[in-house]
Enzyme design. Sequence first.
Site, PDB file in Angstrom:
ATOM      1  N   ASP A 176      25.878   1.180  -2.518  1.00  0.00           N
ATOM      2  CA  ASP A 176      26.464   2.449  -2.092  1.00  0.00           C
ATOM      3  C   ASP A 176      27.326   2.106  -0.867  1.00  0.00           C
ATOM      4  O   ASP A 176      26.808   1.618   0.139  1.00  0.00           O
ATOM      5  CB  ASP A 176      25.329   3.409  -1.726  1.00  0.00           C
ATOM      6  CG  ASP A 176      25.837   4.713  -1.129  1.00  0.00           C
ATOM      7  OD1 ASP A 176      27.052   4.841  -0.863  1.00  0.00           O
ATOM      8  OD2 ASP A 176      24.999   5.606  -0.916  1.00  0.00           O
ATOM      9  N   ASP A 206      34.189   9.758  -2.502  1.00  0.00           N
ATOM     10  CA  ASP A 206      34.713  10.630  -1.439  1.00  0.00           C
ATOM     11  C   ASP A 206      33.612  11.572  -0.929  1.00  0.00           C
ATOM     12  O   ASP A 206      33.376  11.688   0.294  1.00  0.00           O
ATOM     13  CB  ASP A 206      35.884  11.433  -2.029  1.00  0.00           C
ATOM     14  CG  ASP A 206      36.731  12.135  -0.988  1.00  0.00           C
ATOM     15  OD1 ASP A 206      36.554  11.862   0.208  1.00  0.00           O
ATOM     16  OD2 ASP A 206      37.578  12.961  -1.394  1.00  0.00           O
ATOM     17  N   SER A 220      40.420   5.003  -8.185  1.00  0.00           N
ATOM     18  CA  SER A 220      40.989   5.671  -9.383  1.00  0.00           C
ATOM     19  C   SER A 220      40.194   5.488 -10.671  1.00  0.00           C
ATOM     20  O   SER A 220      40.547   6.096 -11.689  1.00  0.00           O
ATOM     21  CB  SER A 220      42.451   5.234  -9.657  1.00  0.00           C
ATOM     22  OG  SER A 220      43.341   5.903  -8.809  1.00  0.00           O
ATOM     23  N   THR A 221      39.136   4.660 -10.657  1.00  0.00           N
ATOM     24  CA  THR A 221      38.458   4.372 -11.942  1.00  0.00           C
ATOM     25  C   THR A 221      37.344   5.355 -12.284  1.00  0.00           C
ATOM     26  O   THR A 221      36.684   5.187 -13.307  1.00  0.00           O
ATOM     27  CB  THR A 221      37.871   2.950 -11.952  1.00  0.00           C
ATOM     28  OG1 THR A 221      36.826   2.875 -10.969  1.00  0.00           O
ATOM     29  CG2 THR A 221      38.924   1.905 -11.675  1.00  0.00           C
ATOM     30  N   GLY A 222      37.120   6.357 -11.432  1.00  0.00           N
ATOM     31  CA  GLY A 222      36.102   7.368 -11.727  1.00  0.00           C
ATOM     32  C   GLY A 222      36.771   8.627 -12.253  1.00  0.00           C
ATOM     33  O   GLY A 222      37.360   8.633 -13.342  1.00  0.00           O
ATOM     34  N   VAL A 223      36.734   9.670 -11.446  1.00  0.00           N
ATOM     35  CA  VAL A 223      37.312  10.971 -11.808  1.00  0.00           C
ATOM     36  C   VAL A 223      38.782  10.843 -12.228  1.00  0.00           C
ATOM     37  O   VAL A 223      39.241  11.538 -13.142  1.00  0.00           O
ATOM     38  CB  VAL A 223      37.215  11.938 -10.598  1.00  0.00           C
ATOM     39  CG1 VAL A 223      37.905  13.263 -10.891  1.00  0.00           C
ATOM     40  CG2 VAL A 223      35.757  12.192 -10.215  1.00  0.00           C
TER      41      VAL A 223
HETATM   42  N1  AR6 Z   1      29.701   3.732  -3.373  1.00  0.00           N
HETATM   43  C1  AR6 Z   1      30.525   2.917  -4.064  1.00  0.00           C
HETATM   44  N2  AR6 Z   1      31.198   3.294  -5.169  1.00  0.00           N
HETATM   45  C2  AR6 Z   1      31.003   4.566  -5.598  1.00  0.00           C
HETATM   46  C3  AR6 Z   1      30.181   5.488  -4.933  1.00  0.00           C
HETATM   47  C4  AR6 Z   1      29.507   5.022  -3.769  1.00  0.00           C
HETATM   48  N3  AR6 Z   1      28.695   5.812  -3.072  1.00  0.00           N
HETATM   49  N4  AR6 Z   1      30.226   6.669  -5.609  1.00  0.00           N
HETATM   50  C5  AR6 Z   1      31.039   6.489  -6.662  1.00  0.00           C
HETATM   51  N5  AR6 Z   1      31.519   5.225  -6.666  1.00  0.00           N
HETATM   52  P1  AR6 Z   1      35.698   8.228  -7.858  1.00  0.00           P
HETATM   53  P2  AR6 Z   1      38.646   8.264  -8.132  1.00  0.00           P
HETATM   54  C6  AR6 Z   1      32.472   4.568  -7.597  1.00  0.00           C
HETATM   55  O1  AR6 Z   1      35.568   9.239  -8.945  1.00  0.00           O
HETATM   56  O2  AR6 Z   1      38.559   7.900  -9.569  1.00  0.00           O
HETATM   57  C7  AR6 Z   1      36.968  12.610  -5.801  1.00  0.00           C
HETATM   58  O3  AR6 Z   1      36.565  13.910  -6.145  1.00  0.00           O
HETATM   59  C8  AR6 Z   1      32.634   5.135  -8.980  1.00  0.00           C
HETATM   60  O4  AR6 Z   1      31.600   4.647  -9.829  1.00  0.00           O
HETATM   61  O5  AR6 Z   1      34.871   8.386  -6.642  1.00  0.00           O
HETATM   62  O6  AR6 Z   1      39.639   7.543  -7.278  1.00  0.00           O
HETATM   63  C9  AR6 Z   1      38.144  12.598  -4.835  1.00  0.00           C
HETATM   64  O7  AR6 Z   1      38.110  13.669  -3.936  1.00  0.00           O
HETATM   65  C10 AR6 Z   1      33.989   4.574  -9.380  1.00  0.00           C
HETATM   66  O8  AR6 Z   1      33.853   3.228  -9.840  1.00  0.00           O
HETATM   67  O9  AR6 Z   1      37.238   8.120  -7.338  1.00  0.00           O
HETATM   68  C11 AR6 Z   1      39.312  12.674  -5.761  1.00  0.00           C
HETATM   69  O10 AR6 Z   1      39.597  14.017  -6.134  1.00  0.00           O
HETATM   70  C12 AR6 Z   1      34.756   4.529  -8.055  1.00  0.00           C
HETATM   71  O11 AR6 Z   1      33.776   4.720  -7.036  1.00  0.00           O
HETATM   72  C13 AR6 Z   1      38.868  11.906  -6.970  1.00  0.00           C
HETATM   73  O12 AR6 Z   1      37.436  11.966  -6.974  1.00  0.00           O
HETATM   74  C14 AR6 Z   1      35.827   5.579  -7.914  1.00  0.00           C
HETATM   75  O13 AR6 Z   1      35.411   6.803  -8.516  1.00  0.00           O
HETATM   76  C15 AR6 Z   1      39.253  10.454  -6.897  1.00  0.00           C
HETATM   77  O14 AR6 Z   1      38.930   9.812  -8.097  1.00  0.00           O
END
Ligand code: AR6
Length: 165
Positions: free
Chosen positions: A8, A32, A115-118
């Site tokens: 984390d 975030d 960028s690889t999540g949401v």
């Molecule tokens: N520690 C490390 N990695 C994490 C954690 C953590 N605590 N939580 C999630 N991840 P995302 P995005 C990973 O969706 O795609 C937000 O709502 C996750 O598994 O967090 O850039 C923002 O406000 C994935 O591999 O970010 C934006 O609106 C990575 O972090 C939007 O999401 C990124 O996933 C940004 O989307």
Amino acid sequence: MIEIITADITTLEVDAVVNAANRSLLGGGGVDGAIHRAAGPLLKDYCRTLKGCRTGEARISPGFELPARYVIHSVGPVWKGGDHYEPALLKACYQNSFEIALYNDVRSIAFPAISTGVYGYPKQPATEIAITCMLAYEDRFDRVITCCFSETDAGLYREVLAAQR
Ligand code: AR6
């Protein structure tokens, strides 16, 4: 030296953690949300003064209650099929995060997989961009950390790093 870990990101004792933010910089879900929760409400108050951030750019704030001294907020591209400048914008996120880190004398920095999540960026090409940028900057830092959220993601980073070295 690039380190690939599964953790984390809010727990890391580094000079700066990078946040995969949105253009408002006022928090959201995913990493975030985790960063804002762990840093406490002063982070949002501070981010309000930054007045947003364009996609591909980066801004810096204190880490407040985080172990990290700084948070570098970068806004990744939303994946729209790949022909909307997504690769260039994702590359810019890493480069601009590294540059703002250097400007603030950061010696150790940890990135999530921006960028690889949401935002839906496919993991393989996103990882290739992340590793290319990290290799370009690693010599200017004591520690460059990729903080994965699953062992599967960490495995992909290791494969891509081995292929690019
Ligand atoms: N520690 C490390 N990695 C994490 C954690 C953590 N605590 N939580 C999630 N991840 P995302 P995005 C990973 O969706 O795609 C937000 O709502 C996750 O598994 O967090 O850039 C923002 O406000 C994935 O591999 O970010 C934006 O609106 C990575 O972090 C939007 O999401 C990124 O996933 C940004 O989307």
